[in-house]
Design a protein around this motif. Sequence first.
Motif, PDB file in Angstrom:
ATOM      1  N   ILE A 137       0.805  -1.131  -0.067  1.00 51.69           N
ATOM      2  CA  ILE A 137      -0.085  -0.270   0.000  1.00 51.69           C
ATOM      3  C   ILE A 137       0.662   1.350  -0.065  1.00 51.69           C
ATOM      4  N   THR A 138       2.259   1.536   0.603  1.00 55.69           N
ATOM      5  CA  THR A 138       2.840   2.440   0.745  1.00 55.69           C
ATOM      6  C   THR A 138       3.479   2.540  -0.666  1.00 55.69           C
ATOM      7  N   SER A 139       3.685   1.559  -1.392  1.00 59.46           N
ATOM      8  CA  SER A 139       4.351   1.695  -2.621  1.00 59.46           C
ATOM      9  C   SER A 139       3.187   2.327  -3.792  1.00 59.46           C
ATOM     10  N   TRP A 140       1.988   1.756  -3.499  1.00 59.85           N
ATOM     11  CA  TRP A 140       0.743   2.167  -4.518  1.00 59.85           C
ATOM     12  C   TRP A 140       0.618   3.815  -4.169  1.00 59.85           C
ATOM     13  N   THR A 141       0.553   3.973  -2.890  1.00 57.13           N
ATOM     14  CA  THR A 141       0.470   5.374  -2.495  1.00 57.13           C
ATOM     15  C   THR A 141       1.537   6.298  -3.047  1.00 57.13           C
ATOM     16  N   HIS A 142       2.821   5.921  -3.268  1.00 55.60           N
ATOM     17  CA  HIS A 142       3.715   6.795  -3.958  1.00 55.60           C
ATOM     18  C   HIS A 142       3.852   6.562  -5.374  1.00 55.60           C
ATOM     19  N   ASP A 143       3.241   5.519  -6.163  1.00 51.61           N
ATOM     20  CA  ASP A 143       3.091   5.491  -7.392  1.00 51.61           C
ATOM     21  C   ASP A 143       1.686   4.978  -7.536  1.00 51.61           C
ATOM     22  N   PRO A 144       0.717   5.714  -7.827  1.00 52.52           N
ATOM     23  CA  PRO A 144      -0.539   5.208  -7.999  1.00 52.52           C
ATOM     24  C   PRO A 144      -0.694   4.611  -9.085  1.00 52.52           C
ATOM     25  N   ALA A 145       0.006   4.963 -10.345  1.00 51.57           N
ATOM     26  CA  ALA A 145      -0.121   4.114 -11.532  1.00 51.57           C
ATOM     27  C   ALA A 145       0.062   2.713 -11.442  1.00 51.57           C
ATOM     28  N   SER A 146       0.868   2.210 -10.266  1.00 52.33           N
ATOM     29  CA  SER A 146       0.906   0.945 -10.097  1.00 52.33           C
ATOM     30  C   SER A 146      -0.219   0.138  -9.222  1.00 52.33           C
ATOM     31  N   ALA A 147      -0.875   0.936  -8.683  1.00 51.76           N
ATOM     32  CA  ALA A 147      -2.071   0.543  -8.048  1.00 51.76           C
ATOM     33  C   ALA A 147      -2.998  -0.352  -8.736  1.00 51.76           C
ATOM     34  N   PRO A 148      -3.561  -1.304  -7.898  1.00 51.74           N
ATOM     35  CA  PRO A 148      -4.712  -2.212  -8.620  1.00 51.74           C
ATOM     36  C   PRO A 148      -5.826  -1.347  -8.788  1.00 51.74           C
ATOM     37  N   THR A 149      -6.593  -1.767  -9.536  1.00 50.80           N
ATOM     38  CA  THR A 149      -7.882  -1.210 -10.004  1.00 50.80           C
ATOM     39  C   THR A 149      -9.029  -2.142  -9.782  1.00 50.80           C
ATOM     40  N   THR A 150      -8.543  -3.580  -9.727  1.00 50.72           N
ATOM     41  CA  THR A 150      -9.691  -4.338  -9.092  1.00 50.72           C
ATOM     42  C   THR A 150      -8.882  -5.388  -8.036  1.00 50.72           C
ATOM     43  N   ALA A 151     -10.030  -6.012  -7.275  1.00 49.38           N
ATOM     44  CA  ALA A 151      -9.283  -6.807  -6.250  1.00 49.38           C
ATOM     45  C   ALA A 151     -10.516  -7.730  -5.884  1.00 49.38           C
ATOM     46  N   PRO A 152     -10.383  -9.075  -5.225  1.00 50.14           N
ATOM     47  CA  PRO A 152     -11.325  -9.699  -4.757  1.00 50.14           C
ATOM     48  C   PRO A 152     -11.849  -9.299  -3.437  1.00 50.14           C
ATOM     49  N   ASP A 153     -13.187  -9.704  -3.094  1.00 51.73           N
ATOM     50  CA  ASP A 153     -13.600  -9.327  -1.844  1.00 51.73           C
ATOM     51  C   ASP A 153     -12.751  -9.991  -0.596  1.00 51.73           C
ATOM     52  N   LEU A 154     -12.831  -9.420   0.446  1.00 52.69           N
ATOM     53  CA  LEU A 154     -12.325  -9.995   1.426  1.00 52.69           C
ATOM     54  C   LEU A 154     -12.814 -11.409   2.049  1.00 52.69           C
ATOM     55  N   ALA A 155     -14.185 -11.303   1.541  1.00 47.74           N
ATOM     56  CA  ALA A 155     -15.136 -12.342   2.102  1.00 47.74           C
ATOM     57  C   ALA A 155     -14.652 -13.695   1.291  1.00 47.74           C
ATOM     58  N   THR A 156     -13.917 -13.397   0.252  1.00 49.44           N
ATOM     59  CA  THR A 156     -13.633 -14.564  -0.407  1.00 49.44           C
ATOM     60  C   THR A 156     -12.276 -15.376   0.091  1.00 49.44           C
ATOM     61  N   ILE A 157     -11.491 -14.255   0.640  1.00 52.66           N
ATOM     62  CA  ILE A 157      -9.978 -14.538   0.925  1.00 52.66           C
ATOM     63  C   ILE A 157      -9.904 -15.260   2.362  1.00 52.66           C
ATOM     64  N   ARG A 158     -10.889 -14.834   3.038  1.00 57.50           N
ATOM     65  CA  ARG A 158     -10.842 -15.300   4.655  1.00 57.50           C
ATOM     66  C   ARG A 158     -11.117 -16.602   4.693  1.00 57.50           C
ATOM     67  N   PRO A 159     -11.914 -17.284   4.064  1.00 58.66           N
ATOM     68  CA  PRO A 159     -12.107 -18.908   4.206  1.00 58.66           C
ATOM     69  C   PRO A 159     -10.564 -19.356   3.551  1.00 58.66           C
ATOM     70  N   GLN A 160      -9.967 -19.076   2.614  1.00 58.33           N
ATOM     71  CA  GLN A 160      -8.541 -19.524   2.416  1.00 58.33           C
ATOM     72  C   GLN A 160      -7.888 -19.270   3.535  1.00 58.33           C
ATOM     73  N   LEU A 161      -7.704 -18.293   4.320  1.00 56.92           N
ATOM     74  CA  LEU A 161      -6.783 -18.054   5.178  1.00 56.92           C
ATOM     75  C   LEU A 161      -6.986 -18.980   6.565  1.00 56.92           C
TER      76      LEU A 161
END
Length: 217
Positions: A137-161
């Motif tokens: 997130i620090t990297s994306w803050t300094h370089d917004p062009a490298s930041a993601p534009t889409t992402a999975p919902d946390l609700a789909t990641i937590r069961p994997q964790l």
Amino acid sequence: MNSTMQPTRRSRTQRAVVVVLAVALVASTGVLAVLAASPASAATTTSEPAATTAPGQDDGTHLDAVGALVLRRLLLADPVAQSKWLSGKPIADPVREQAVVDEAVSLARQEGVDPDLVTRVVRSQISASKVVQRGLITSWTHDPASAPTTAPDLATIRPQLDAIDTDLVAAIGAAQATAHDPRCAHLVVAERKRLSAGLDSLHRKGVRDALSGFCTA
């Protein structure tokens, strides 16, 4: 004259053959006896005993299973960071973090695994994940062009964790001897190097933090 000598020569030839065969048989019997009694022969027919680990020590192989789960969990920090970047959620989530630790400790007690060891290791996973999330997130803050534009919902990641954490408790139980082994720090360093191969500096730091709480001493 020739007719009377021919059988005699034949008899002598036959006796000579018999003598040669008898000598050869005796010689071969003696060689076999010497070979049977020699240590070299015994060494070639007897397999050497397998090397064993000294009493009270672990060969570190159980740590491989822990390491594999640690790496799988750490790599999920990337989509978690992406999701939090887009949603604006904070990196730290004390309520969720404590619930993860409590669930792992409860499972550890059910399975007879050292709850203190599980607490340390699981907290290390949470800390390592936040290191990676914060770095991204620090990297994306300094370089917004490298930041993601889409992402999975946390609700789909937590069961994997959660599934990884469940497997991690069992893996920790199998590796408890390693945690108490005098060579634990050395074994952890070796596992850390194995897991870090091919990773960038941020994820290597995450691996280091994830394994930092494993050794008892």
